[in-house]
Design an enzyme around this catalytic site. Structure first.
Site, PDB file in Angstrom:
ATOM      1  N   HIS A  72     -15.514  -7.637   8.276  1.00 51.96           N
ATOM      2  CA  HIS A  72     -16.151  -6.831   9.329  1.00 51.96           C
ATOM      3  C   HIS A  72     -17.148  -5.868   8.706  1.00 51.96           C
ATOM      4  O   HIS A  72     -16.844  -5.233   7.709  1.00 51.96           O
ATOM      5  CB  HIS A  72     -15.093  -6.022  10.093  1.00 51.96           C
ATOM      6  N   TYR A 201     -11.902   2.106  17.908  1.00 50.41           N
ATOM      7  CA  TYR A 201     -11.122   3.347  17.854  1.00 50.41           C
ATOM      8  C   TYR A 201     -11.524   4.167  19.079  1.00 50.41           C
ATOM      9  O   TYR A 201     -12.684   4.568  19.194  1.00 50.41           O
ATOM     10  CB  TYR A 201     -11.434   4.140  16.589  1.00 50.41           C
ATOM     11  N   PRO A 294      -1.361   6.333   9.980  1.00 52.82           N
ATOM     12  CA  PRO A 294      -2.102   5.072   9.879  1.00 52.82           C
ATOM     13  C   PRO A 294      -3.579   5.126  10.283  1.00 52.82           C
ATOM     14  O   PRO A 294      -4.334   4.244   9.886  1.00 52.82           O
ATOM     15  CB  PRO A 294      -1.326   4.130  10.804  1.00 52.82           C
ATOM     16  N   LYS A 298      -5.355   3.512   5.550  1.00 58.07           N
ATOM     17  CA  LYS A 298      -5.425   3.803   4.116  1.00 58.07           C
ATOM     18  C   LYS A 298      -4.167   3.490   3.313  1.00 58.07           C
ATOM     19  O   LYS A 298      -4.231   3.386   2.086  1.00 58.07           O
ATOM     20  CB  LYS A 298      -5.783   5.283   3.907  1.00 58.07           C
ATOM     21  N   TYR A 384     -13.926   5.170   4.930  1.00 53.48           N
ATOM     22  CA  TYR A 384     -13.213   4.064   5.568  1.00 53.48           C
ATOM     23  C   TYR A 384     -13.395   2.784   4.773  1.00 53.48           C
ATOM     24  O   TYR A 384     -12.419   2.075   4.475  1.00 53.48           O
ATOM     25  CB  TYR A 384     -13.724   3.876   7.008  1.00 53.48           C
TER      26      TYR A 384
HETATM   27  P1  FAD Z   1       6.365  -0.613   0.872  1.00 58.79           P
HETATM   28  O1  FAD Z   1       5.506  -1.668   1.463  1.00 58.79           O
HETATM   29  O2  FAD Z   1       7.117   0.292   1.773  1.00 58.79           O
HETATM   30  O3  FAD Z   1       7.334  -1.306  -0.147  1.00 58.79           O
HETATM   31  C1  FAD Z   1       8.439  -0.654  -0.708  1.00 58.79           C
HETATM   32  C2  FAD Z   1       9.533  -1.661  -0.943  1.00 58.79           C
HETATM   33  O4  FAD Z   1      10.624  -1.027  -1.601  1.00 58.79           O
HETATM   34  C3  FAD Z   1      10.081  -2.198   0.371  1.00 58.79           C
HETATM   35  O5  FAD Z   1      10.034  -3.604   0.392  1.00 58.79           O
HETATM   36  C4  FAD Z   1      11.500  -1.662   0.433  1.00 58.79           C
HETATM   37  O6  FAD Z   1      12.383  -2.525   1.106  1.00 58.79           O
HETATM   38  C5  FAD Z   1      11.822  -1.521  -1.051  1.00 58.79           C
HETATM   39  N1  FAD Z   1      12.910  -0.596  -1.323  1.00 58.79           N
HETATM   40  C6  FAD Z   1      13.223   0.548  -0.657  1.00 58.79           C
HETATM   41  N2  FAD Z   1      14.320   1.100  -1.177  1.00 58.79           N
HETATM   42  C7  FAD Z   1      14.715   0.321  -2.210  1.00 58.79           C
HETATM   43  C8  FAD Z   1      15.802   0.368  -3.114  1.00 58.79           C
HETATM   44  N3  FAD Z   1      16.720   1.346  -3.031  1.00 58.79           N
HETATM   45  N4  FAD Z   1      15.915  -0.616  -4.060  1.00 58.79           N
HETATM   46  C9  FAD Z   1      15.011  -1.626  -4.119  1.00 58.79           C
HETATM   47  N5  FAD Z   1      13.966  -1.718  -3.259  1.00 58.79           N
HETATM   48  C10 FAD Z   1      13.815  -0.772  -2.320  1.00 58.79           C
HETATM   49  N6  FAD Z   1      -0.791   1.194   6.874  1.00 58.79           N
HETATM   50  C11 FAD Z   1      -1.970   0.913   7.408  1.00 58.79           C
HETATM   51  O7  FAD Z   1      -2.974   1.117   6.742  1.00 58.79           O
HETATM   52  N7  FAD Z   1      -2.047   0.399   8.693  1.00 58.79           N
HETATM   53  C12 FAD Z   1      -0.935   0.145   9.439  1.00 58.79           C
HETATM   54  O8  FAD Z   1      -1.016  -0.336  10.552  1.00 58.79           O
HETATM   55  C13 FAD Z   1       0.303   0.439   8.894  1.00 58.79           C
HETATM   56  N8  FAD Z   1       1.423   0.207   9.585  1.00 58.79           N
HETATM   57  C14 FAD Z   1       2.614   0.566   9.038  1.00 58.79           C
HETATM   58  C15 FAD Z   1       3.787   0.390   9.767  1.00 58.79           C
HETATM   59  C16 FAD Z   1       5.014   0.789   9.246  1.00 58.79           C
HETATM   60  C17 FAD Z   1       6.260   0.610  10.059  1.00 58.79           C
HETATM   61  C18 FAD Z   1       5.062   1.364   7.948  1.00 58.79           C
HETATM   62  C19 FAD Z   1       6.384   1.831   7.360  1.00 58.79           C
HETATM   63  C20 FAD Z   1       3.898   1.508   7.217  1.00 58.79           C
HETATM   64  C21 FAD Z   1       2.669   1.123   7.749  1.00 58.79           C
HETATM   65  N9  FAD Z   1       1.496   1.262   7.024  1.00 58.79           N
HETATM   66  C22 FAD Z   1       0.323   0.967   7.583  1.00 58.79           C
HETATM   67  C23 FAD Z   1       1.482   1.740   5.669  1.00 58.79           C
HETATM   68  C24 FAD Z   1       1.438   0.585   4.662  1.00 58.79           C
HETATM   69  O9  FAD Z   1       2.101  -0.520   5.176  1.00 58.79           O
HETATM   70  C25 FAD Z   1       2.074   1.108   3.393  1.00 58.79           C
HETATM   71  O10 FAD Z   1       1.245   2.143   2.921  1.00 58.79           O
HETATM   72  C26 FAD Z   1       2.249   0.035   2.320  1.00 58.79           C
HETATM   73  O11 FAD Z   1       3.250  -0.874   2.705  1.00 58.79           O
HETATM   74  C27 FAD Z   1       2.604   0.676   0.986  1.00 58.79           C
HETATM   75  O12 FAD Z   1       3.046  -0.285   0.077  1.00 58.79           O
HETATM   76  P2  FAD Z   1       4.193   0.039  -0.953  1.00 58.79           P
HETATM   77  O13 FAD Z   1       4.370  -1.202  -1.753  1.00 58.79           O
HETATM   78  O14 FAD Z   1       3.881   1.314  -1.645  1.00 58.79           O
HETATM   79  O15 FAD Z   1       5.478   0.365  -0.092  1.00 58.79           O
HETATM   80  C1  DHB Z   2      -4.824  -1.446  11.659  1.00 56.01           C
HETATM   81  C2  DHB Z   2      -4.063  -0.342  11.415  1.00 56.01           C
HETATM   82  C3  DHB Z   2      -4.675   0.879  11.285  1.00 56.01           C
HETATM   83  O1  DHB Z   2      -3.947   1.962  11.027  1.00 56.01           O
HETATM   84  C4  DHB Z   2      -6.033   1.020  11.407  1.00 56.01           C
HETATM   85  O2  DHB Z   2      -6.600   2.242  11.291  1.00 56.01           O
HETATM   86  C5  DHB Z   2      -6.792  -0.085  11.638  1.00 56.01           C
HETATM   87  C6  DHB Z   2      -6.178  -1.325  11.773  1.00 56.01           C
HETATM   88  C7  DHB Z   2      -4.168  -2.765  11.804  1.00 56.01           C
HETATM   89  O3  DHB Z   2      -2.951  -2.825  11.702  1.00 56.01           O
HETATM   90  O4  DHB Z   2      -4.860  -3.758  12.046  1.00 56.01           O
END
Ligand code: FAD
Ligand code: DHB
Length: 391
Positions: A72, A201, A294, A298, A384
């Protein structure tokens, strides 16, 4: 068991770290509480900055992304009666990619399978020990019920906001900052073609709405809801009605096409930063060290940027006996973390209604400026679409 780096968490941060370390010949073991199926199906982020995509390309992980992802060149910013396009390619020189976190996680998982990565899903009781010594270790119970001790040179805490790594850093060794917001998001995944070519948005007196997507056949949409909203009080018809109103169905001939909702959930919503992102031999990355609301997409991009700094830091420490990058890891990484913590807060507070009429006027004034001034639009576009990964 002995390894060079024990990685806690098989989210994007943990899997990408194991992949980059393996590219440098460094051995790691990843442990994860959830099942692989759960991790790969967990619906979360969907927007990748161009610097994230460049990093994935360089790591040999971009093939399916380029085939199936959607590039995009900007977004639409709107409020009742007005919709403005912000062209990131013109304003900041790069666009963004729509590619679900689910797909990225599957790509990472497959790459780790091919490389024979040691990955333990379904572990319980993860604990970290002796972090302030040269011989840290992790203990847990495997899915088969076997007690495991993992001795390592370094531990990477990639275990998200609720994992044990963050909590293992003593209170006297860390500073934390937190902001909660008086709203949350209700997110849906719908089996219907997106009603827009790029993300919308939308500010609206009823609350914020966002029209995103996952593919030409799948839409992802969000609604601002009360912090204590109950998903049961949001039947599908109510969700589509609210989306239609807030996204401007009927405005200038634009129509929102509803469809079957495949998944719906209410998302957590807060800002959190912990510093430093290191304690002795424990290095924190991704959501384990920081959480952003969210708005602005980021969270996933920040996790990737952390790993882009952590992998070379661990490589230099373990292969060249040089700790300079590891010592600089937290300070270097936190600069970007704070930039995006501000950007996510700024997007959030500009777009979500609070019920205060003064706030509403300030938000509308800010939106008009961002949408119509090149300076305002460029600021949003740069943040962004992405700053260089090492900025
Ligand atoms: P995570 O993806 O959270 O991975 C951490 C991993 O550690 C998980 O798999 C977990 O199960 C594991 N873990 C936890 N505790 C333990 C333990 N004790 N032992 C072993 N493993 C463990 N960001 C956006 O930009 N847009 C979005 O729409 C968006 N939606 C989101 C929706 C939800 C419900 C959540 C929670 C986050 C969302 N985010 C979104 C944020 C984005 O998904 C996260 O920033 C991203 O997943 C970060 O990656 P990570 O690997 O640091 O953490
Ligand atoms: C999505 C999530 C966001 O937080 C955003 O700012 C834009 C897109 C998504 O899940 O597609």
């Amino acid at each position: 068991m002995r390894t060079e780096v024990a990685i806690i968490g098989a989210g994007p941060a943990g899997l990408l770290l194991s992949h980059l370390l393996a590219g440098e010949g460094i051995d790691s073991v990843v442990i994860e509480t959830r099942s692989r199926e759960y991790v790969e199906a967990r619906i979360r982020a969907g927007i990748l900055e161009s610097s994230t995509v460049a990093l994935l390309d360089a790591a040999g992980l971009g093939e399916r992304l380029h085939r199936e992802g959607l590039e995009h060149r900007g977004i639409y910013l709107q409020w009742p009666g007005e919709r403005h396009h912000l062209d990131f390619l013109d304003l900041a020189g790069c666009g963004v990619w729509v590619y679900g976190q689910t797909e990225l996680t599957k790509d990472l998982g497959r790459a780790r399978d091919v490389a024979g990565q040691q990955l333990y899903y379904g572990v319980t009781g993860t604990a970290v020990h002796d972090l302030d010594t040269d011989h840290p270790y992790v203990t847990c119970r495997t899915a088969d019920g076997i007690e495991m001790r993992l001795d390592a040179e370094a531990i990477a805490g990639c275990d998200g906001a609720l994992g044990p790594s963050r909590a293992a850093v003593p209170g006297t060794a860390k500073t934390t900052w937190e902001r909660t917001y008086p709203y949350r998001w209700l997110g849906i995944l719908a089996d219907v073609a997106p009603s827009t070519d790029q993300l919308i948005y939308a500010w609206h007196p009823d609350g914020f709405a966002l029209h995103s997507m996952r593919s030409p056949a799948v839409s992802r949409l969000y609604l601002q809801v009360e912090p204590d909203a109950d998903i049961a009080s949001w039947p599908d018809d109510r969700i589509w009605d609210a989306l239609a109103t807030r996204l401007g169905h009927g405005q200038d001939g634009w129509a929102l096409t509803p469809g079957p909702i495949a998944e719906k959930s209410i998302l957590p919503f807060r800002s959190y930063v912990m510093a430093p992102m290191r304690y002795g031999r424990l290095f924190l990355a991704g959501d384990a060290a920081h959480t952003v609301p969210p708005t602005g997409a980021k969270g996933l991009n920040l996790a990737v940027a952390d790993i882009a700094a952590l992998a070379p830091a661990l490589t230099a420490m373990l292969r060249k006996n040089s700790t300079a990058l590891a010592d600089a890891y937290s300070a270097t990484t936190l600069r970007r973390v704070w930039r995006y913590t501000h950007f996510s807060w700024w997007m959030t507070t500009m777009l979500h209604t609070t019920g205060d009429p003064f706030d509403a006027q300030l938000q509308l004034s800010q939106l008009r400026w961002v949408a119509t001034s090149t300076a305002g639009a460029t600021g949003l576009a740069e943040n962004y679409a992405g700053l260089p990964v090492d900025s």
